[in-house]
Design a protein around this motif. Structure first.
Motif, PDB file in Angstrom:
ATOM      1  N   GLU A  33       1.044  -0.832  -0.109  1.00 42.26           N
ATOM      2  CA  GLU A  33      -0.045  -0.076  -0.508  1.00 42.26           C
ATOM      3  C   GLU A  33       0.980   0.714   0.082  1.00 42.26           C
ATOM      4  OE1 GLU A  33      -3.348  -1.825   2.814  1.00 42.26           O
ATOM      5  OE2 GLU A  33      -1.196  -1.897   3.449  1.00 42.26           O
ATOM      6  N   ASN A  34       0.854   2.155  -0.686  1.00 43.59           N
ATOM      7  CA  ASN A  34       1.140   3.802  -0.279  1.00 43.59           C
ATOM      8  C   ASN A  34       0.979   4.240   0.875  1.00 43.59           C
ATOM      9  OD1 ASN A  34       1.627   6.144  -1.222  1.00 43.59           O
ATOM     10  ND2 ASN A  34       1.406   5.801  -3.049  1.00 43.59           N
ATOM     11  N   PRO A  35       2.290   4.495   1.596  1.00 46.91           N
ATOM     12  CA  PRO A  35       2.149   5.219   2.445  1.00 46.91           C
ATOM     13  C   PRO A  35       1.649   6.679   2.827  1.00 46.91           C
ATOM     14  CG  PRO A  35       4.638   5.209   1.560  1.00 46.91           C
ATOM     15  CD  PRO A  35       3.370   4.571   0.692  1.00 46.91           C
ATOM     16  N   LEU A 274      15.698   3.228   0.902  1.00 42.60           N
ATOM     17  CA  LEU A 274      15.941   1.892   2.129  1.00 42.60           C
ATOM     18  C   LEU A 274      17.106   0.556   1.037  1.00 42.60           C
ATOM     19  CD1 LEU A 274      14.231   0.190   3.792  1.00 42.60           C
ATOM     20  CD2 LEU A 274      12.415  -0.147   2.157  1.00 42.60           C
ATOM     21  N   THR A 275      16.938   0.693   0.077  1.00 46.19           N
ATOM     22  CA  THR A 275      18.224  -0.687  -1.218  1.00 46.19           C
ATOM     23  C   THR A 275      19.238  -0.160  -0.483  1.00 46.19           C
ATOM     24  OG1 THR A 275      16.425  -0.463  -2.433  1.00 46.19           O
ATOM     25  CG2 THR A 275      18.837  -1.951  -3.460  1.00 46.19           C
ATOM     26  N   VAL A 332       7.386  -0.629   0.682  1.00 45.48           N
ATOM     27  CA  VAL A 332       8.734   1.243   1.142  1.00 45.48           C
ATOM     28  C   VAL A 332       7.173   2.050   2.027  1.00 45.48           C
ATOM     29  CG1 VAL A 332       9.317   2.992  -0.256  1.00 45.48           C
ATOM     30  CG2 VAL A 332       9.807   0.766  -1.127  1.00 45.48           C
ATOM     31  N   GLY A 333       7.803   1.798   2.894  1.00 45.48           N
ATOM     32  CA  GLY A 333       6.530   3.040   3.454  1.00 45.48           C
ATOM     33  C   GLY A 333       7.039   4.515   3.563  1.00 45.48           C
ATOM     34  N   ASN A 334       6.975   4.971   4.929  1.00 42.09           N
ATOM     35  CA  ASN A 334       7.807   6.353   4.756  1.00 42.09           C
ATOM     36  C   ASN A 334       9.121   6.033   5.224  1.00 42.09           C
ATOM     37  OD1 ASN A 334       7.045   6.218   7.548  1.00 42.09           O
ATOM     38  ND2 ASN A 334       4.834   7.986   6.983  1.00 42.09           N
ATOM     39  N   ASP A 335      10.163   6.714   5.141  1.00 42.87           N
ATOM     40  CA  ASP A 335      11.185   7.599   5.926  1.00 42.87           C
ATOM     41  C   ASP A 335      11.209   6.915   7.648  1.00 42.87           C
ATOM     42  OD1 ASP A 335      11.994   8.287   3.425  1.00 42.87           O
ATOM     43  OD2 ASP A 335      11.826  10.253   4.103  1.00 42.87           O
ATOM     44  N   GLU A 336      10.534   7.262   7.995  1.00 37.21           N
ATOM     45  CA  GLU A 336       9.446   6.788   9.579  1.00 37.21           C
ATOM     46  C   GLU A 336       9.827   5.465   9.877  1.00 37.21           C
ATOM     47  OE1 GLU A 336       7.658   8.151  13.895  1.00 37.21           O
ATOM     48  OE2 GLU A 336       7.167   9.168  11.560  1.00 37.21           O
ATOM     49  N   GLN A 337       8.731   5.121   9.080  1.00 40.86           N
ATOM     50  CA  GLN A 337       8.654   3.608   8.754  1.00 40.86           C
ATOM     51  C   GLN A 337      10.050   2.817   8.497  1.00 40.86           C
ATOM     52  OE1 GLN A 337       4.859   3.614   6.317  1.00 40.86           O
ATOM     53  NE2 GLN A 337       4.040   3.736   8.133  1.00 40.86           N
ATOM     54  N   LEU A 340      12.498   2.782  11.120  1.00 46.91           N
ATOM     55  CA  LEU A 340      11.958   2.045  12.805  1.00 46.91           C
ATOM     56  C   LEU A 340      11.842   0.708  11.701  1.00 46.91           C
ATOM     57  CD1 LEU A 340       8.927   3.572  14.184  1.00 46.91           C
ATOM     58  CD2 LEU A 340      10.844   2.973  14.953  1.00 46.91           C
ATOM     59  N   LEU A 341      12.270   0.321  10.770  1.00 49.05           N
ATOM     60  CA  LEU A 341      12.832  -1.297  10.714  1.00 49.05           C
ATOM     61  C   LEU A 341      13.505  -1.513   9.838  1.00 49.05           C
ATOM     62  CD1 LEU A 341      11.367  -4.457   8.254  1.00 49.05           C
ATOM     63  CD2 LEU A 341      12.104  -3.012   6.410  1.00 49.05           C
ATOM     64  N   LEU A 342      14.930  -0.682  10.093  1.00 52.17           N
ATOM     65  CA  LEU A 342      15.681  -0.991   9.443  1.00 52.17           C
ATOM     66  C   LEU A 342      16.856  -0.738  11.130  1.00 52.17           C
ATOM     67  CD1 LEU A 342      17.405   1.860   7.254  1.00 52.17           C
ATOM     68  CD2 LEU A 342      17.369  -0.476   6.879  1.00 52.17           C
ATOM     69  N   THR A 343      15.511  -0.138  11.743  1.00 54.66           N
ATOM     70  CA  THR A 343      16.120  -0.328  13.550  1.00 54.66           C
ATOM     71  C   THR A 343      16.326  -1.414  13.869  1.00 54.66           C
ATOM     72  OG1 THR A 343      15.980   2.115  14.150  1.00 54.66           O
ATOM     73  CG2 THR A 343      16.010   0.211  15.688  1.00 54.66           C
ATOM     74  N   ASN A 344      15.032  -2.510  13.794  1.00 55.94           N
ATOM     75  CA  ASN A 344      14.704  -3.171  14.576  1.00 55.94           C
ATOM     76  C   ASN A 344      15.836  -4.958  13.946  1.00 55.94           C
ATOM     77  OD1 ASN A 344      12.255  -3.706  15.974  1.00 55.94           O
ATOM     78  ND2 ASN A 344      11.467  -2.342  14.904  1.00 55.94           N
ATOM     79  N   LEU A 345      16.114  -4.829  12.123  1.00 54.99           N
ATOM     80  CA  LEU A 345      16.615  -5.456  11.614  1.00 54.99           C
ATOM     81  C   LEU A 345      17.766  -5.698  11.926  1.00 54.99           C
ATOM     82  CD1 LEU A 345      15.488  -5.716   7.946  1.00 54.99           C
ATOM     83  CD2 LEU A 345      15.147  -7.284   9.510  1.00 54.99           C
ATOM     84  N   ILE A 346      18.987  -4.368  12.812  1.00 59.59           N
ATOM     85  CA  ILE A 346      19.486  -4.206  13.479  1.00 59.59           C
ATOM     86  C   ILE A 346      19.584  -4.580  14.903  1.00 59.59           C
ATOM     87  CG2 ILE A 346      21.557  -2.924  14.375  1.00 59.59           C
ATOM     88  CD1 ILE A 346      20.946  -1.201  11.869  1.00 59.59           C
ATOM     89  N   ASP A 347      19.098  -4.936  15.441  1.00 56.04           N
ATOM     90  CA  ASP A 347      18.472  -5.433  16.675  1.00 56.04           C
ATOM     91  C   ASP A 347      18.494  -7.016  16.540  1.00 56.04           C
ATOM     92  OD1 ASP A 347      18.022  -5.407  19.571  1.00 56.04           O
ATOM     93  OD2 ASP A 347      15.867  -5.841  19.533  1.00 56.04           O
ATOM     94  N   LEU A 348      17.607  -7.518  15.688  1.00 55.07           N
ATOM     95  CA  LEU A 348      17.749  -8.667  15.846  1.00 55.07           C
ATOM     96  C   LEU A 348      18.473 -10.080  14.965  1.00 55.07           C
ATOM     97  CD1 LEU A 348      14.287  -8.901  13.876  1.00 55.07           C
ATOM     98  CD2 LEU A 348      14.703  -9.851  15.970  1.00 55.07           C
ATOM     99  N   SER A 349      19.525  -9.127  14.425  1.00 52.19           N
ATOM    100  CA  SER A 349      20.679  -9.160  13.796  1.00 52.19           C
ATOM    101  C   SER A 349      21.802  -9.755  14.663  1.00 52.19           C
ATOM    102  CB  SER A 349      20.927  -8.610  12.697  1.00 52.19           C
ATOM    103  OG  SER A 349      22.064  -6.934  13.261  1.00 52.19           O
TER     104      SER A 349
END
Length: 349
Positions: A33-35, A274-275, A332-337, A340-349
């Motif tokens: 969906e479009n953000p 994001l890429t 692709v969400g907005n920059d804030e979303q 937050l995705l990237l922050t959680n991926l770092i935490d899960l790695s």
């Protein structure tokens, strides 16, 4: 008790992406969906709708919307068919063109799995031709499959690639059946195959307002093709398949191309960032022409990341299908979303 046709009893239904209730505190990056919100002009039509439109049946040909599409895309209004989302038109095409083993449905895989579901419902024999690793269109195999209808999604989901126009033109020129070019994500792409409908009577291009126009909840899509092809589809479609509200709101959205294009440019800029950021985390990420990316983690942990992100309130798409079990499709969400995705991926790695 036998309640269903054998084809329906045997088939597996389509599984949509998860849809939490509106207002649920979740970051939703799983159904493309479009953000950004819809055009203010479309929203204003909804706010000021004359209730007389609710009492009467809608125009069965959605001519107000067709006129808006004609103005925006510079195509004749009688070259347009409107559906309750482009999925409705996919269904109409399968019902009109495909049947059994004599009139097959053909498409490359992986792609939109609803093609398979609609074919099973008909029922019609399906020929699924694997994309090679580089996602070059397997033209010769598609032609040899001799489909009554051939589906090509461009941009394709989940890969995100666009099929070159030269390949689509070659395919159209050598197919005996109908070529359906599904351009659901075209508003985020570099080029369109729309010109091919004027070159070939067997080509139809499908579009939707769900992605670029931020109107997924409205359920409105359209197809563009030579009237000779549309004539058979009009016989099959439901008389009143598009409601009056969708027709009027969609027409306003189509007439606000500047707003749609501005939002699309934001999405494309966020997609590029994001890429890059996912690649910095070690993901392999394909270049995408859609509003999503297909990302492969460094180790076989795609399903683990999908489940872990879900527990943290972030939805992405995981496909338990051949060739995709090690990958995630991320809207692709907005920059804030996205952050937050990237922050959680770092935490899960």
């Amino acid at each position: 008790m036998i309640m269903f046709r054998p084809a329906i009893a045997a088939m597996t239904g389509y599984t949509p992406g998860e849809q939490p209730k509106p207002g649920t505190p979740i970051i939703k990056l799983n159904t493309n969906e479009n953000p950004y919100p819809p055009s203010p002009k479309a929203v204003e039509v909804l706010r000021t709708l004359d209730i007389e439109w609710l009492r009467r049946y809608p125009d069965p040909y959605a001519r107000e919307f067709c006129n808006a599409v004609s103005e925006a895309l510079k195509v004749p209004s009688d070259w347009i068919i409107v559906g309750n989302g482009s999925d409705d038109l996919l269904n109409t095409l399968v019902r009109a063109c495909a049947e059994g083993s004599d009139r097959k449905v053909v498409y490359p895989m992986p792609t939109y799995v609803l093609y398979r579901t609609l074919s099973a419902m008909q029922p019609a024999e399906v020929v699924e031709i694997p994309y090679p690793e580089d996602f070059q269109l397997p033209i010769d195999k598609l032609i040899a499959a001799n489909g009554a209808i051939t589906f090509i999604a461009s941009p394709n989901s989940p890969s995100g690639h666009c099929v070159p126009l030269t390949d689509l033109r070659q395919l159209a020129s050598q197919l005996a059946g109908v070529l359906v070019i599904d351009e659901a994500y075209i508003d985020f792409a570099e080029y369109s195959a729309l010109s091919l409908v004027q070159e070939f009577e067997n080509v139809i291009v499908l579009r939707t307002l769900s992605k670029g126009y931020s109107l997924a909840g409205l359920r409105l899509g359209f197809g563009i093709a030579n009237p000779k092809l549309l004539a058979g589809l009009f016989k099959v479609k439901d008389s009143y398949n598009v409601d009056a509200i969708a027709t009027l709101v969609g027409a306003a959205a189509m007439r606000d191309q500047q707003y749609k294009n501005t939002c699309a440019e934001k999405v494309k800029a966020s997609r590029a960032k994001l890429t890059i950021d996912l690649r910095k985390l070690g993901f392999t990420v394909r270049d995408s022409q859609g509003n999503f990316v297909l990302a492969t983690p460094t180790t076989s942990q795609a399903e683990y990341l999908y489940q872990s992100l879900k527990q943290r309130g972030i939805l992405v798409r995981y496909f338990n299908q051949p060739g995709l079990t090690d990958k995630l499709r991320i809207t692709v969400g907005n920059d804030e979303q996205n952050q937050l995705l990237l922050t959680n991926l770092i935490d899960l790695s």
